[in-house]
Scaffold this motif. Structure first.
Motif, PDB file in Angstrom:
ATOM      1  N   LYS A 189      16.703  -9.088  20.713  1.00 28.29           N
ATOM      2  CA  LYS A 189      17.988  -9.175  20.026  1.00 28.29           C
ATOM      3  C   LYS A 189      18.438 -10.629  20.010  1.00 28.29           C
ATOM      4  N   VAL A 190      19.059 -11.028  18.905  1.00 30.30           N
ATOM      5  CA  VAL A 190      19.607 -12.370  18.798  1.00 30.30           C
ATOM      6  C   VAL A 190      21.016 -12.370  19.388  1.00 30.30           C
ATOM      7  N   LYS A 191      21.339 -13.440  20.111  1.00 33.49           N
ATOM      8  CA  LYS A 191      22.655 -13.581  20.726  1.00 33.49           C
ATOM      9  C   LYS A 191      23.740 -13.572  19.649  1.00 33.49           C
ATOM     10  N   ALA A 192      24.777 -12.802  19.862  1.00 37.78           N
ATOM     11  CA  ALA A 192      25.865 -12.660  18.889  1.00 37.78           C
ATOM     12  C   ALA A 192      26.402 -14.027  18.474  1.00 37.78           C
ATOM     13  N   GLY A 193      26.569 -14.184  17.165  1.00 36.17           N
ATOM     14  CA  GLY A 193      27.149 -15.411  16.628  1.00 36.17           C
ATOM     15  C   GLY A 193      26.172 -16.554  16.440  1.00 36.17           C
TER      16      GLY A 193
END
Length: 188
Positions: free
Chosen positions: A168-172
């Motif tokens: 998952k990519v870090k939010a933002g």
């Protein structure tokens, strides 16, 4: 010459200079004449661009950046892709980075897979090695996967191979952009 005339002359000179400089530098990939007789600029065949950090609850600083392109003239040859991608992983003062020269780019819909040979790194395990990364461009919820997972991380990776986008990519942080490949196959 009054002030307004001088300003107008300077503005025209600047626009002509900028326009001439821009046209001298930009060489479009032409697809032939359009309906109006002017040349049509072909869109590139595929692309993967952008940067994001991977989400890790333990605080690892993992970043992936891409600038990979397949020219319109190379539409049926994904191994003619050009560009680079970079990844880094740091935690508790340790870690490193690697930069790879692209040797294959495949895209389909919102998914891209890129491979390349590491040309610059401070990690011996990646020096001269081919690596692959897969991106799923999901807007604010991008995902990615990479080829160096599993038990046999020393296996030689062929071009155009990677893993499922499991991270998952870090939010933002995700701004990946995938331009889908549109192969043209001959008809009988």
């Amino acid at each position: 010459m009054n002030r307004r005339t001088k300003l107008a002359a300077v503005a025209v000179a600047v626009l002509l200079t900028v326009g001439a400089g821009g046209s001298a530098v930009a060489v479009p990939d032409l697809a032939g004449p359009g309906k109006d007789g002017r040349p049509v600029v072909a869109r590139e065949a595929a692309a993967l661009t952008g940067t994001a950090k991977v989400f890790r609850p333990a605080g690892d600083d993992i970043t992936f950046s891409f600038d990979a392109h397949l020219a319109a003239k190379d539409n049926m040859d994904p191994e003619a892709a050009t560009g680079t991608f970079r990844f880094s992983h740091y935690k508790d003062g340790g870690g490193g980075y690697a930069v790879a020269k692209v040797d294959c780019l495949l895209t389909g819909g919102k998914v891209a897979m890129v491979t390349g040979v590491v040309t610059e790194t401070d990690l011996d395990v990646f020096r001269g090695k081919r690596v692959g990364v897969t991106i799923h461009d999901l807007g604010k919820h991008d995902r990615l996967g990479y080829s160096w997972v599993g038990r046999d991380t020393e296996a030689k990776l062929p071009k155009c191979v990677s893993s499922a986008p499991f991270e998952k990519v870090k939010a933002g942080t995700g701004d990946f952009r995938v331009l889908p490949w549109q192969p043209v196959f001959p008809t009988e």
